[in-house]
Design a protein around this motif. Structure first.
Motif, PDB file in Angstrom:
ATOM      1  N   THR A  72       0.843  -1.189   0.000  1.00  0.00           N
ATOM      2  CA  THR A  72       0.000   0.000   0.000  1.00  0.00           C
ATOM      3  C   THR A  72       0.878   1.239   0.000  1.00  0.00           C
ATOM      4  OG1 THR A  72      -1.788  -1.129   1.176  1.00  0.00           O
ATOM      5  CG2 THR A  72      -1.787   1.277   1.243  1.00  0.00           C
ATOM      6  N   VAL A  73       0.781   2.035  -1.076  1.00  0.00           N
ATOM      7  CA  VAL A  73       1.546   3.278  -1.201  1.00  0.00           C
ATOM      8  C   VAL A  73       0.571   4.429  -0.969  1.00  0.00           C
ATOM      9  CG1 VAL A  73       3.033   4.666  -2.676  1.00  0.00           C
ATOM     10  CG2 VAL A  73       3.080   2.165  -2.862  1.00  0.00           C
ATOM     11  N   VAL A  74       0.803   5.215   0.068  1.00  0.00           N
ATOM     12  CA  VAL A  74      -0.197   6.187   0.515  1.00  0.00           C
ATOM     13  C   VAL A  74      -0.228   7.438  -0.352  1.00  0.00           C
ATOM     14  CG1 VAL A  74      -0.962   7.630   2.444  1.00  0.00           C
ATOM     15  CG2 VAL A  74      -0.122   5.306   2.870  1.00  0.00           C
ATOM     16  N   THR A  75       0.926   8.036  -0.662  1.00  0.00           N
ATOM     17  CA  THR A  75       0.922   9.266  -1.453  1.00  0.00           C
ATOM     18  C   THR A  75       1.458   9.005  -2.857  1.00  0.00           C
ATOM     19  OG1 THR A  75       3.158  10.207  -1.126  1.00  0.00           O
ATOM     20  CG2 THR A  75       1.578  10.423   0.702  1.00  0.00           C
ATOM     21  N   SER A  76       1.274  10.006  -3.708  1.00  0.00           N
ATOM     22  CA  SER A  76       1.776   9.918  -5.080  1.00  0.00           C
ATOM     23  C   SER A  76       3.203  10.421  -5.211  1.00  0.00           C
ATOM     24  CB  SER A  76       0.883  10.742  -6.009  1.00  0.00           C
ATOM     25  OG  SER A  76       0.984  12.122  -5.669  1.00  0.00           O
ATOM     26  N   GLY A  77       3.749  11.003  -4.151  1.00  0.00           N
ATOM     27  CA  GLY A  77       5.091  11.568  -4.241  1.00  0.00           C
ATOM     28  C   GLY A  77       5.168  12.740  -5.197  1.00  0.00           C
ATOM     29  N   ASP A  78       4.090  13.518  -5.289  1.00  0.00           N
ATOM     30  CA  ASP A  78       4.002  14.552  -6.321  1.00  0.00           C
ATOM     31  C   ASP A  78       4.685  15.870  -5.971  1.00  0.00           C
ATOM     32  OD1 ASP A  78       2.198  15.467  -4.399  1.00  0.00           O
ATOM     33  OD2 ASP A  78       0.422  14.968  -5.590  1.00  0.00           O
ATOM     34  N   ALA A  79       5.242  16.005  -4.759  1.00  0.00           N
ATOM     35  CA  ALA A  79       5.786  17.295  -4.344  1.00  0.00           C
ATOM     36  C   ALA A  79       7.297  17.291  -4.167  1.00  0.00           C
ATOM     37  CB  ALA A  79       5.110  17.753  -3.045  1.00  0.00           C
ATOM     38  N   TYR A  80       7.983  16.442  -4.892  1.00  0.00           N
ATOM     39  CA  TYR A  80       9.447  16.456  -4.883  1.00  0.00           C
ATOM     40  C   TYR A  80       9.862  17.578  -5.838  1.00  0.00           C
ATOM     41  CZ  TYR A  80      14.207  14.458  -4.915  1.00  0.00           C
ATOM     42  OH  TYR A  80      15.561  14.243  -4.796  1.00  0.00           O
ATOM     43  N   VAL A  81      10.075  18.755  -5.281  1.00  0.00           N
ATOM     44  CA  VAL A  81      10.192  19.971  -6.088  1.00  0.00           C
ATOM     45  C   VAL A  81      11.315  19.870  -7.120  1.00  0.00           C
ATOM     46  CG1 VAL A  81      10.565  22.460  -6.028  1.00  0.00           C
ATOM     47  CG2 VAL A  81       9.229  21.346  -4.211  1.00  0.00           C
ATOM     48  N   GLY A  82      12.514  19.478  -6.689  1.00  0.00           N
ATOM     49  CA  GLY A  82      13.634  19.402  -7.610  1.00  0.00           C
ATOM     50  C   GLY A  82      13.390  18.418  -8.742  1.00  0.00           C
TER      51      GLY A  82
END
Length: 327
Positions: free
Chosen positions: A53-63
């Motif tokens: 189960t992966v909770v977030t999409s990891g969409d806010a890795y700015v760099g």
């Protein structure tokens, strides 16, 4: 029989029985593979089942979003596009590791939402709104939780439901001491969820092994993770750092065969958005072992005390877990 690796590890070996039901809880796409790719393979090879189960999409890795989009100031649409790519990367990695036998849940919460949901956005009428995508609910159409509010109570309820459905005998989840806000937050959510699940099922047997993994730590751990160029560490074990507080728990490791190491490397290669910006970090986890801090199910029974102990212990390291913006 599993092939024996060339190098043993110093910590006690983790016993994996036949027919285990493994649940891996990950805050971002790639954490499930970094932490538990070998464990997943060994459970499957012993005739067990695996749910990831992966909770977030990891969409806010700015760099990484800047690199992926080619923009110095990415738009909300760029962050959303990046999140979709990361979710798809987890799908491909799970297919490599499990060959269709890993049950993968992609919940699609916003990157950075887990810790916020734990400490300041608990109720559905006050969900966490991402400063990157602008959404206060799960925006990804392919995510399991599309349209769900990003609040703590709903996330906790979903984790309890997953536990109830899976009835895991092993749970791998982030250590609450992680130097990353989502990792530390999901560690606490896991303890809360296990506590509630066992309260609802007091006769649950066997009670699960609780394995806390570590991805983000201090002082350049693991070696090579910040060298700027990927190296081959596969002939060396990945031991937990000596300055990670033991907190009255025990530690245990599994040894990976060469074939299991190679499959972990192949799965990590699917996270192309991450390989471009932190290939050195990912390669530092491709080693001959995976190690965990092993808790006891009863460690979650006095969850209020656990929370307070967690807050006090963390003060020795930093005043607050790292935020997405700081990363």
């Amino acid at each position: 029989m599993l092939a024996s690796p060339a190098i043993a590890v110093a910590e006690p070996s983790l016993e994996i029985g036949k027919g285990e039901r493994l649940l891996v809880l990950a805050p971002h796409p790639d954490d499930e593979t970094l932490s538990s790719a070998g464990l997943i393979q060994q459970v499957l090879q012993q005739g067990g089942s695996v749910r990831s189960t992966v909770v977030t999409s990891g969409d806010a890795y700015v760099g990484a979003v800047m690199l992926d989009s080619g923009k110095r100031n990415p738009s909300a649409a760029d962050y959303l596009d990046f999140g979709e790519k990361r979710l798809e990367e987890s799908r491909r990695a799970a297919e490599i590791l499990g060959k269709g036998f890993v049950h993968l849940d992609l919940l699609g919460f916003s990157d950075g939402s887990i810790y916020s949901a734990l400490v300041s956005h608990w109720r559905r009428n006050n969900p966490m709104r991402s400063e990157f995508t602008g959404f206060d609910h799960v925006p990804y159409r392919q995510a399991e939780d599309h349209g769900f509010a990003q609040d703590g109570q709903d996330l906790l309820n979903e984790l309890v439901a997953i536990l109830q459905d899976t009835k895991p005998t092993i749970i791998a989840f982030p250590d609450v001491m992680e130097n990353d806000s989502d990792h530390a937050g999901l560690g606490m959510f896991t303890l809360l969820a296990v506590h509630n699940w066992l309260l609802q099922n007091p006769t649950q047997r066997p009670q699960p092994k609780l394995l806390a993994y570590l991805i983000h730590w201090q002082h350049g751990w693991p070696t090579g993770s910040n060298w700027g160029i990927a190296q081959d560490w596969s002939d060396q074990p990945l031991l937990l750092p000596p300055d990670l507080p033991l907190r009255g728990h025990s530690r245990a490791c599994i040894n990976l065969s060469p074939a299991q190491i190679n499959l972990k490397r192949a799965a990590l290669a699917e996270y192309k958005t991450q390989q471009r910006i932190m290939g050195d970090f990912l390669s530092a986890f491709v080693r001959s072992s995976e190690c965990f801090t092993q808790l006891k199910p009863r460690d979650g029974k006095r969850i209020e005390q656990v929370l307070e102990h967690w807050r006090q212990v963390r003060k020795a390291f930093d005043n607050h877990p790292l935020s997405r913006r700081k990363i």
